[in-house]
Design an enzyme around this catalytic site. Sequence first.
Site, PDB file in Angstrom:
ATOM      1  N   GLU A 144      42.878  30.377  46.667  1.00  0.00           N
ATOM      2  CA  GLU A 144      42.239  30.476  45.247  1.00  0.00           C
ATOM      3  C   GLU A 144      43.265  31.822  44.729  1.00  0.00           C
ATOM      4  O   GLU A 144      42.321  32.664  44.538  1.00  0.00           O
ATOM      5  CB  GLU A 144      40.912  30.589  45.113  1.00  0.00           C
ATOM      6  N   ALA A 155      36.181  37.085  40.159  1.00  0.00           N
ATOM      7  CA  ALA A 155      36.129  38.422  40.825  1.00  0.00           C
ATOM      8  C   ALA A 155      37.285  38.296  41.822  1.00  0.00           C
ATOM      9  O   ALA A 155      37.197  38.349  43.064  1.00  0.00           O
ATOM     10  CB  ALA A 155      34.747  37.611  41.955  1.00  0.00           C
ATOM     11  N   HIS A 231      36.324  24.696  39.641  1.00  0.00           N
ATOM     12  CA  HIS A 231      34.640  25.321  38.967  1.00  0.00           C
ATOM     13  C   HIS A 231      34.714  25.187  37.611  1.00  0.00           C
ATOM     14  O   HIS A 231      34.781  26.265  36.861  1.00  0.00           O
ATOM     15  CB  HIS A 231      34.307  26.434  39.621  1.00  0.00           C
ATOM     16  N   ALA A 235      35.761  30.765  34.286  1.00  0.00           N
ATOM     17  CA  ALA A 235      36.930  31.552  34.414  1.00  0.00           C
ATOM     18  C   ALA A 235      38.084  30.461  33.653  1.00  0.00           C
ATOM     19  O   ALA A 235      39.106  30.409  34.137  1.00  0.00           O
ATOM     20  CB  ALA A 235      37.389  31.714  35.769  1.00  0.00           C
ATOM     21  N   ASP A 288      31.529  27.263  46.497  1.00  0.00           N
ATOM     22  CA  ASP A 288      32.209  28.607  46.158  1.00  0.00           C
ATOM     23  C   ASP A 288      31.336  29.555  46.861  1.00  0.00           C
ATOM     24  O   ASP A 288      31.123  30.756  46.604  1.00  0.00           O
ATOM     25  CB  ASP A 288      32.154  28.761  44.787  1.00  0.00           C
ATOM     26  N   ILE A 326      30.278  37.195  37.642  1.00  0.00           N
ATOM     27  CA  ILE A 326      29.860  36.436  38.769  1.00  0.00           C
ATOM     28  C   ILE A 326      30.918  36.241  40.091  1.00  0.00           C
ATOM     29  O   ILE A 326      32.133  36.179  39.686  1.00  0.00           O
ATOM     30  CB  ILE A 326      29.245  35.005  38.521  1.00  0.00           C
ATOM     31  N   GLY A 328      31.484  34.298  43.350  1.00  0.00           N
ATOM     32  CA  GLY A 328      31.156  33.244  44.107  1.00  0.00           C
ATOM     33  C   GLY A 328      29.782  33.028  43.785  1.00  0.00           C
ATOM     34  O   GLY A 328      29.096  33.320  42.996  1.00  0.00           O
TER      35      GLY A 328
END
Length: 397
Positions: A144, A155, A231, A235, A288, A326, A328
Amino acid sequence: MTQTEQIPAEAVIHNACILDGDRATFTEESADTWIVIAEGTVVARGRGDGWKDRAASAQGEVIDAAGGFVAPAFVDIHCHGAGGASAEDGADAIDAILDVHRAHGTGKLALSYVSNTIEGLCRSLRAGAGLVRDRAMLMGLHAEGPFLSPDFKGAHAPEVLTSPTPEAVEAILEAADGTLAQITIAPELPGALDAIARFSAAGVRVAVGHTAADYELTAQAFDAGASILTHAFNAMPGIHHRAPGPVLAAAEAEHVTVELINDGVHVVAPVAQMLHDLVPGRLALITDAMAATGLHDGNYHLGSLPVEVTDSVARLVTSDGTQGAIAGSTLTMDDAVKRAVAEVGLSPFDAVQAASLVPLRAVGGAADDSSLLAVGMPADLLLLDEGMNIRGSRLGG
């Protein structure tokens, strides 16, 4: 039978609803299906009273599912850690990660690395490649980053984010040595579309994520070979009536699988329900999960970044000591499935498919028409009660 009890290698399970196979023949209201396993393999399935003849001749245990469900083991294609350990911690940490997720019904997972320098990522991938070959539960690796947008970094450490050069792409492919299942890329970066094509040609599933890309550019990335949306809604730009963004681009590209962190924090239930309706049969539940998964609130790390977990929600700790983005989740797959049914409104069949066949298919582990519990398949399965809680499991064949 308790959650920790293992279903034996020889068993007849009846009075069940099997959440696998042809959707057209599936009825949740009628728990009259049965399944027989021998030597860890599915040897028969049926409906009605045929299980009685099987039970009379079988040497194994006869299990009454009590009107509950038999489901394929869960598959998590986006998982960073658990049990106090992270993917980057190497061989000493992997069993702690796998033990936590196995206890929550996951039979296979892709080990996910957060962004690092190319050199650092390649070190992790070399170590991870050996783990994939040693641990049957590991289906591959997921990078990732570091080819992510600094504006949607989430993050991920900003100082290591970079654009995908041909040299970096080849170094990653060489280091992973055929074990890279997925890589997340922001398609607006210089060289990204070429990198997507190269990774795709090498058999790596490319995900669009941590991106500022608009609808049109995301569609180009999917045309170039990308086939997963990392996800969804997190993001990346959201859906706007004049700027539809990556989510709707993924909805219109029928080969694209859409990841969902279904913890009620990353995406709230009404939006998760809308997403399911947008991409029927293409929604993949993921965790995640980071190191705090399976543990308690407190201070942890995600990659090099400090994280504080409060009320099971992980967030970055900023320079002034406050909570940031946030970082994960502490989600497990069984909780994601239960939430999908109880809060989002998915049927048990759709929720289990989103946690097993759909993600497995997304990384090339199953065909479109696969039945994971067909006769002749490994009996990697879960016994669920009517509330989708795990009563028993058989993982690893």
